[in-house]
Structures are given as C-alpha cells and as structure tokens.
Design an enzyme around this catalytic site. Structure first.
Site, PDB file in Angstrom:
ATOM      1  N   GLU A  69       0.838  -1.203   0.000  1.00 59.38           N
ATOM      2  CA  GLU A  69       0.000   0.000   0.000  1.00 59.38           C
ATOM      3  C   GLU A  69       0.871   1.251   0.000  1.00 59.38           C
ATOM      4  OE1 GLU A  69      -0.166  -2.612   2.022  1.00 59.38           O
ATOM      5  OE2 GLU A  69      -2.175  -2.897   2.856  1.00 59.38           O
ATOM      6  N   CYS A  96      -0.717   1.296   7.138  1.00 62.22           N
ATOM      7  CA  CYS A  96      -1.195   1.536   5.774  1.00 62.22           C
ATOM      8  C   CYS A  96      -2.545   2.243   5.787  1.00 62.22           C
ATOM      9  CB  CYS A  96      -1.271   0.226   5.004  1.00 62.22           C
ATOM     10  SG  CYS A  96       0.369  -0.458   4.703  1.00 62.22           S
TER      11      CYS A  96
HETATM   12 ZN   LIG Z   1       0.564  -2.328   5.962  1.00 60.94          ZN
END
Ligand SMILES: [Zn+2]
Length: 175
Positions: A69, A96
């Site tokens: 990500e 993330c």
């Molecule tokens: Zn992550």
C-alpha cells in the site's frame, strides 16, 4: 481485473511467504499505481533479512519491509490518488490505513482479512471506520471487505464474493 493486476504484481515479491500486491485505480478506471511489497528502494534486498521470526527482531523482515500500500501510494504515476480505489490482497494494517486515509483513497477492496484479530488490523478498522464517518457527509468513503467464499477458486475468476461493510453488514451477496 484490477485485483488480478494486484496479484500478478505480487508474484515479483522476493518474500514468498506473504506476497501482497496493490493496485490503485482512478475514477476513470485507469491504473495509477501498481506495486508490491518490498524493501525501500536503494536498499539492497539481498543484504536485508526476509525471515518471519528470529531471536532478534532486527533479523526479521518486519522493521525494514515496505507494505504494498505504501509503495503503491508513493510510486503513483498521477498527481495524487484522491478519490481512487485501491485493490490489495490483504486487509491493510494500521500503518497503511493511515496512509490510505491521508492520501484520500476512497475505496479499499481487499480479498483476505486473515489477520482480522491482530492488534494492527483492529486499529486499522477503527481508523478506517472513523474516516468513513468523517467523510460520510461529503464523499462517502466506502471500505469494503471482500471475502472469498471458496478459497480454492482463483480469487479473480468465477469467484463468489460477499461484500461487507466494516460493521460486518452484508452489502452485496451474489446468488
Ligand atoms: Zn501495511
């Protein structure tokens, strides 16, 4: 299709134990970022550890590796990723989730939530839930967890998905 791209990019990951790819798609359905998990660029990944466990945590991959990500957001090929959709194999961790929220990503579509009960995922859900509430009045952020019913079927072919929102209400269920 986009989940397939995320999966294909993940095949390049050195770390065979957890291959996570991510793909960001804009509102015109164009891909603006494809990336897989890896060590930070410029850091020779032959010199860094890839193991999942060791006596010393510094000898595991965890302090070093960049999640897909993060890489996808940082390596985007458009000015920003506001309003975009991210396809990612695993439900994003809390770190993330912060990036996703700050980058203005509107939807996260993931296939697996296998670490659901870990501290990171619980924190992530709280963050994403809050962001949903906060943005609701303006853009209505929708974070879907897409669970594979039949794990043996390839995730992006003939798969029956159940779409659930973060409160675990089924929002789409195929017949
Ligand atoms: Zn992550």
């Amino acid at each position: 299709y986009f989940m397939a791209v995320a999966f294909l990019s993940a095949q390049r990951i050195k770390d065979s134990s957890s291959q996570v790819g991510a793909c960001i798609v804009n509102q015109e359905n164009k891909i603006v970022g494809i990336v897989y998990k890896g060590m930070p660029s410029g850091c020779d990944d032959d010199l860094l550890p890839w193991s999942r466990s060791a006596d010393n945590k510094l000898d595991t991959k965890y302090p070093y590796v960049c999640h897909a990500e993060l890489n996808a957001i940082m390596n985007k090929n458009s000015a920003d990723v506001k309003g975009c959709t991210m396809y990612v194999a695993l439900f994003p961790c809390n770190e993330c989730a912060k990036l996703i929220i700050q980058a203005g990503i509107k939807d996260v579509i993931c296939l697996s939530d296998k670490y659901h009960d870990t501290l990171e995922m619980t924190a992530s859900r709280q963050l994403l839930n809050l962001a949903v509430v906060w943005v609701m009045s303006k853009h209505r952020v929708k974070v879907c967890i897409c669970l594979i019913l039949h794990r043996k079927i390839k995730p992006y072919q003939n798969t029956k998905y159940i779409w659930k929102n973060l409160s675990n209400q089924t929002i789409y269920s195929p017949h």
